[in-house]
Motif scaffolding. Structure first.
Motif, mmCIF file in Angstrom:
data_model
loop_
_atom_site.group_PDB
_atom_site.id
_atom_site.type_symbol
_atom_site.label_atom_id
_atom_site.label_comp_id
_atom_site.label_asym_id
_atom_site.label_seq_id
_atom_site.Cartn_x
_atom_site.Cartn_y
_atom_site.Cartn_z
ATOM 1 N N LEU A 1 0.909 -1.256 -0.035
ATOM 2 C CA LEU A 1 -0.045 -0.158 -0.071
ATOM 3 C C LEU A 1 0.924 1.354 -0.058
ATOM 4 O O LEU A 1 1.983 1.337 0.793
ATOM 5 C CB LEU A 1 -0.812 -0.002 1.210
ATOM 6 C CG LEU A 1 -2.292 -0.741 1.161
ATOM 7 C CD1 LEU A 1 -2.859 -0.668 2.687
ATOM 8 C CD2 LEU A 1 -3.165 -0.484 0.218
ATOM 9 N N SER A 2 0.467 2.093 -0.794
ATOM 10 C CA SER A 2 0.803 3.668 -0.598
ATOM 11 C C SER A 2 0.096 4.349 0.392
ATOM 12 O O SER A 2 -0.947 4.035 0.600
ATOM 13 C CB SER A 2 1.096 4.205 -1.852
ATOM 14 O OG SER A 2 -0.249 4.384 -2.559
ATOM 15 N N ARG A 3 0.883 5.531 0.617
ATOM 16 C CA ARG A 3 0.066 6.494 1.466
ATOM 17 C C ARG A 3 -1.207 6.919 0.771
ATOM 18 O O ARG A 3 -2.343 7.142 1.500
ATOM 19 C CB ARG A 3 0.848 7.744 2.164
ATOM 20 C CG ARG A 3 0.244 8.640 2.935
ATOM 21 C CD ARG A 3 1.089 9.732 3.544
ATOM 22 N NE ARG A 3 0.244 10.803 4.008
ATOM 23 C CZ ARG A 3 -0.228 10.718 5.305
ATOM 24 N NH1 ARG A 3 0.445 9.755 6.223
ATOM 25 N NH2 ARG A 3 -0.716 11.693 5.872
ATOM 26 N N ASP A 4 -0.983 7.181 -0.296
ATOM 27 C CA ASP A 4 -2.018 7.750 -1.154
ATOM 28 C C ASP A 4 -3.282 6.636 -1.414
ATOM 29 O O ASP A 4 -4.537 7.119 -1.315
ATOM 30 C CB ASP A 4 -1.793 8.300 -2.498
ATOM 31 C CG ASP A 4 -2.737 8.824 -3.438
ATOM 32 O OD1 ASP A 4 -3.074 9.792 -2.973
ATOM 33 O OD2 ASP A 4 -3.252 8.294 -4.657
ATOM 34 N N ASP A 5 -2.949 5.407 -1.307
ATOM 35 C CA ASP A 5 -4.017 4.339 -1.188
ATOM 36 C C ASP A 5 -4.850 4.515 -0.060
ATOM 37 O O ASP A 5 -5.885 4.400 -0.216
ATOM 38 C CB ASP A 5 -3.271 3.000 -1.383
ATOM 39 C CG ASP A 5 -2.773 2.533 -2.653
ATOM 40 O OD1 ASP A 5 -3.014 2.910 -3.822
ATOM 41 O OD2 ASP A 5 -1.766 1.864 -2.879
ATOM 42 N N THR B 1 -3.074 14.885 13.460
ATOM 43 C CA THR B 1 -3.445 13.457 12.785
ATOM 44 C C THR B 1 -4.734 13.539 11.828
ATOM 45 O O THR B 1 -5.415 14.596 11.910
ATOM 46 C CB THR B 1 -3.670 12.370 13.837
ATOM 47 O OG1 THR B 1 -3.499 11.207 13.226
ATOM 48 C CG2 THR B 1 -4.954 12.590 14.565
ATOM 49 N N SER B 2 -4.952 12.516 11.365
ATOM 50 C CA SER B 2 -5.988 12.400 10.341
ATOM 51 C C SER B 2 -6.293 10.957 10.404
ATOM 52 O O SER B 2 -5.732 10.037 10.875
ATOM 53 C CB SER B 2 -5.848 12.942 8.888
ATOM 54 O OG SER B 2 -4.888 12.051 8.332
ATOM 55 N N MET B 3 -7.359 10.472 9.638
ATOM 56 C CA MET B 3 -7.846 8.871 9.568
ATOM 57 C C MET B 3 -6.510 8.370 8.679
ATOM 58 O O MET B 3 -6.153 7.175 8.717
ATOM 59 C CB MET B 3 -9.089 8.945 8.994
ATOM 60 C CG MET B 3 -10.033 8.653 10.322
ATOM 61 S SD MET B 3 -10.010 7.352 11.357
ATOM 62 C CE MET B 3 -10.526 6.169 10.597
ATOM 63 N N THR B 4 -6.275 9.111 7.609
ATOM 64 C CA THR B 4 -5.142 8.683 6.604
ATOM 65 C C THR B 4 -3.728 8.486 7.820
ATOM 66 O O THR B 4 -3.298 7.487 7.362
ATOM 67 C CB THR B 4 -4.880 9.447 5.665
ATOM 68 O OG1 THR B 4 -5.905 9.649 4.913
ATOM 69 C CG2 THR B 4 -3.603 9.241 4.681
ATOM 70 N N ASP B 5 -3.410 9.452 8.451
ATOM 71 C CA ASP B 5 -2.340 9.438 9.230
ATOM 72 C C ASP B 5 -2.542 8.130 10.091
ATOM 73 O O ASP B 5 -1.409 7.311 10.390
ATOM 74 C CB ASP B 5 -2.053 10.421 10.118
ATOM 75 C CG ASP B 5 -1.712 11.584 9.284
ATOM 76 O OD1 ASP B 5 -1.165 11.559 8.165
ATOM 77 O OD2 ASP B 5 -2.260 13.029 9.943
ATOM 78 N N GLU B 6 -3.490 7.977 10.844
ATOM 79 C CA GLU B 6 -3.700 6.915 11.881
ATOM 80 C C GLU B 6 -3.810 5.346 10.999
ATOM 81 O O GLU B 6 -2.834 4.585 11.600
ATOM 82 C CB GLU B 6 -5.179 7.025 12.233
ATOM 83 C CG GLU B 6 -5.354 8.315 13.344
ATOM 84 C CD GLU B 6 -4.747 8.125 14.712
ATOM 85 O OE1 GLU B 6 -3.900 7.039 15.102
ATOM 86 O OE2 GLU B 6 -4.606 9.126 15.253
ATOM 87 N N MET B 7 -4.242 5.150 9.904
ATOM 88 C CA MET B 7 -4.057 3.979 9.097
ATOM 89 C C MET B 7 -2.915 3.747 8.569
ATOM 90 O O MET B 7 -2.150 2.606 8.697
ATOM 91 C CB MET B 7 -5.142 4.048 8.131
ATOM 92 C CG MET B 7 -6.451 3.587 8.976
ATOM 93 S SD MET B 7 -8.145 3.333 7.476
ATOM 94 C CE MET B 7 -8.948 2.417 8.342
ATOM 95 N N TRP B 8 -2.272 4.753 8.095
ATOM 96 C CA TRP B 8 -0.662 4.849 7.361
ATOM 97 C C TRP B 8 0.305 4.336 8.702
ATOM 98 O O TRP B 8 0.982 3.595 8.257
ATOM 99 C CB TRP B 8 -0.548 5.904 6.828
ATOM 100 C CG TRP B 8 0.993 5.813 6.262
ATOM 101 C CD1 TRP B 8 1.838 6.573 6.418
ATOM 102 C CD2 TRP B 8 1.544 4.985 5.298
ATOM 103 N NE1 TRP B 8 3.150 6.247 5.874
ATOM 104 C CE2 TRP B 8 2.850 5.156 4.946
ATOM 105 C CE3 TRP B 8 0.606 4.059 4.313
ATOM 106 C CZ2 TRP B 8 3.435 4.656 3.821
ATOM 107 C CZ3 TRP B 8 1.447 3.344 3.302
ATOM 108 C CH2 TRP B 8 2.834 3.657 3.418
ATOM 109 N N LYS C 1 -13.280 5.475 4.644
ATOM 110 C CA LYS C 1 -12.965 5.334 5.976
ATOM 111 C C LYS C 1 -13.914 5.651 7.061
ATOM 112 O O LYS C 1 -15.009 6.444 6.565
ATOM 113 C CB LYS C 1 -11.503 6.083 6.531
ATOM 114 C CG LYS C 1 -10.208 5.702 5.685
ATOM 115 C CD LYS C 1 -9.133 6.580 6.042
ATOM 116 C CE LYS C 1 -9.344 7.687 5.010
ATOM 117 N NZ LYS C 1 -8.909 7.433 3.695
ATOM 118 N N VAL C 2 -14.074 5.116 8.151
ATOM 119 C CA VAL C 2 -15.076 5.144 9.028
ATOM 120 C C VAL C 2 -14.659 5.448 10.378
ATOM 121 O O VAL C 2 -13.611 4.964 11.008
ATOM 122 C CB VAL C 2 -16.184 3.943 9.279
ATOM 123 C CG1 VAL C 2 -17.475 3.917 10.450
ATOM 124 C CG2 VAL C 2 -16.743 3.560 7.629
#
Length: 361
Positions: free
Chosen positions: A5-9, A306-313, A15-16
């Motif tokens: 996975l990439s961060r852009d992915d 943070t953001s949901m992207t940050d958390e998941m990444w 996301k929920v």
């Protein structure tokens, strides 16, 4: 480093979000502008300086110190216009980050110093969410956002806020929550509110098992009847991993897992408050392996930068998670949302699964 996975992915993945505080997610620029309008003094006078101050002040390892940063955000959210603006921008920011469903919590009792009534305050946030959802729809990033009304556990207005949540549940309010410092303020102090909510068939979550341990979780579930646990990270205190790799669950941990009680985990925030030493050492890895009903959340996007992207990444980096793992977290969250079953299923089947299928999950 992950190679799948990439961060852009991760950013593009649907996301929920179940655990996000409205007063913990303001844009630094908005805090500056609103503070200037009311003459509120801030610890920094530039966007970057203020963003850094919030993040550094939240990195103390103390939940109590972390909570002090909210003095400034709450101070600039005391008028109808400011509440509506903050709510609208919250939705816009979440939608831009790929969030498709969110429950955003806030404490109306903390936003009446400027003369707003509790009902008017809730209406202002409802209007802001509606404006944000309309803008997101127009931008091609549709999102559904609902309010969770929070009572402060060190105050005595929980029954009043519970009644407020029930009165607004057909107009954008999904449920109820209690928050604030856990130590010395057990959830059982608010039993009248929880018993009222149970009689009204209303949903509620309780902040428990973040800075305080198993007794807080036990009370939240067995005394108060919480549908979900806000954080719940200390449930690992009831789990033993033996030297041979075998795992033994205590009675409370078994109950939580067996009954699929959702855990609203907030990794970045937990590291800041000292509930976890690092992302790599966060109990979310073990709890995911043991198939607890784990969800991933932001808690306070401003304070944790943070953001949901940050958390998941960060989880992809720490644990090597794949798109299938992120899909699992996301479906867990959608299953656990305080939304009618058919609406949850529509988002899972119509949005979440197709979004992750595009990423190969």
């Amino acid at each position: 480093m992950p190679d799948q996975l990439s961060r852009d992915d991760v950013r593009r993945a649907p996301k929920v979000l179940l655990h996000d505080h409205l007063d913990g997610g303001l844009r630094p620029a908005t805090v500056l502008e609103l503070a200037a309008e009311i003459g509120h003094e801030l610890p920094a006078d530039t966007v970057e300086g203020l963003a850094t101050w919030f993040a550094e002040s939240s990195d103390s390892g103390s939940l109590e110190r972390y909570l002090e940063t909210f003095d400034h955000t709450v101070a600039v959210m005391q008028t109808a216009a400011s509440l509506t603006r903050v709510a609208r921008e919250c939705v816009e920011d979440l939608a831009a980050d790929g969030v498709v469903y969110a429950e955003v919590r806030w404490a109306p009792e903390q936003h009446v110093e400027g003369g707003l009534s509790l009902d008017h305050a809730v209406a202002c946030v409802r209007d802001g969410f509606a404006e944000g959802m309309a803008a997101a729809e127009a931008a091609g990033t549709p999102i559904v956002v609902r309010q969770l009304l929070t009572a402060m556990r060190h105050q005595a207005r929980s029954k009043e806020i519970a009644e407020l949540a029930v009165s607004w549940r057909d107009d954008g309010v999904a449920g109820f929550d209690i928050a604030g410092a856990e130590a010395g303020h057990p959830p059982t102090r608010h039993l009248d509110a929880f018993e009222y909510l149970a009689r009204e068939n209303a949903h509620f979550t309780i902040h428990a098992g973040e800075a305080f341990g198993l007794p807080s979780i036990w009370q939240a579930i067995q005394w108060c009847g919480a549908d979900r646990l806000g954080h719940g990270v200390r449930i690992v205190d009831d789990i033993t991993v033996h030297e041979d790799g075998s795992v033994e669950l205590g009675g409370l941990a078994s109950y939580v897992r067996d009954n699929r009680i959702p855990l609203e985990m907030c990794p970045a925030s937990n590291v800041q408050t000292g509930a976890a030493a690092s992302i790599a050492e966060h109990p979310i890895g073990l709890l995911r392996d043991l198939r607890f009903r784990v969800t991933v959340n932001t808690d306070n996007r401003l304070m944790s930068r943070t953001s949901m992207t940050d958390e998941m990444w960060s989880l992809v980096e720490a644990f090597g998670y794949s798109a299938a793992d992120l899909r699992w977290f996301t479906i867990n969250a959608m299953k656990s949302a305080f939304l009618p079953f058919d609406a949850r299923l529509a988002i899972i089947d119509g949005v979440v699964k197709p979004g992750y299928a595009a990423l190969g999950a």
